[in-house]
Design a protein around this motif. Structure first.
Motif, short mmCIF file in Angstrom:
data_model
loop_
_atom_site.label_atom_id
_atom_site.label_comp_id
_atom_site.label_asym_id
_atom_site.label_seq_id
_atom_site.Cartn_x
_atom_site.Cartn_y
_atom_site.Cartn_z
N ASP A 187 0.83 -1.21 0.00
CA ASP A 187 0.00 0.00 0.00
C ASP A 187 0.86 1.26 0.00
O ASP A 187 0.59 2.21 -0.73
CB ASP A 187 -0.95 -0.01 1.20
CG ASP A 187 -1.94 1.13 1.15
OD1 ASP A 187 -2.57 1.32 0.09
OD2 ASP A 187 -2.07 1.85 2.17
N TRP A 188 1.90 1.26 0.81
CA TRP A 188 2.79 2.41 0.86
C TRP A 188 3.53 2.57 -0.47
O TRP A 188 3.71 3.70 -0.96
CB TRP A 188 3.78 2.28 2.01
CG TRP A 188 3.14 2.57 3.33
CD1 TRP A 188 2.76 1.66 4.27
CD2 TRP A 188 2.76 3.85 3.83
NE1 TRP A 188 2.18 2.31 5.34
CE2 TRP A 188 2.17 3.66 5.09
CE3 TRP A 188 2.87 5.15 3.34
CZ2 TRP A 188 1.69 4.70 5.87
CZ3 TRP A 188 2.39 6.19 4.11
CH2 TRP A 188 1.81 5.97 5.36
N ARG B 17 1.23 4.18 -2.93
CA ARG B 17 1.03 5.61 -2.64
C ARG B 17 2.18 6.45 -3.19
O ARG B 17 1.96 7.52 -3.76
CB ARG B 17 0.91 5.84 -1.13
CG ARG B 17 -0.34 5.28 -0.52
CD ARG B 17 -0.33 5.53 0.97
NE ARG B 17 -1.29 4.65 1.63
CZ ARG B 17 -1.53 4.69 2.92
NH1 ARG B 17 -0.88 5.53 3.69
NH2 ARG B 17 -2.40 3.88 3.45
N HIS C 282 4.42 11.94 1.02
CA HIS C 282 4.35 10.48 1.21
C HIS C 282 5.63 9.92 1.81
O HIS C 282 5.57 9.02 2.66
CB HIS C 282 4.00 9.79 -0.11
CG HIS C 282 2.58 9.96 -0.50
ND1 HIS C 282 1.54 9.40 0.21
CD2 HIS C 282 2.00 10.64 -1.51
CE1 HIS C 282 0.39 9.72 -0.35
NE2 HIS C 282 0.65 10.48 -1.40
#
Length: 79
Positions: free
Chosen positions: A23-24, A27, A48
């Protein structure tokens, strides 16, 4: 030679993905791929990368150092 912050961002995403932080990683990649101007991309990438540092305190030093380096590099470019 100037630094390629976009490439550094993709490298950060690759490292995050290899650590199973999918997920990171997505992003970070989205911050680079979805921006329409260089400033917009850099601001999103900085945000981010900073969030990665805050949310994932147990990252390996290599990944943590890369994220911190991205934040510093973008701060220098956008001053």
């Amino acid at each position: 030679m100037s630094r390629d912050l976009y490439n550094d961002g993709f490298e950060l995403a690759e490292q995050l993905r290899s650590l199973t932080y999918i997920d990171w990683a997505e992003r970070v990649e989205d911050a680079i791929e979805s921006g329409s101007t260089a400033t917009e991309i850099l601001m999103a990438l900085r945000w981010h990368a900073g969030e990665v540092l805050a949310a994932l305190p147990d990252l390996p030093n290599l990944t943590r150092d890369l994220a911190a380096s991205i934040v510093r590099g973008i701060n220098e470019v956008l001053k």
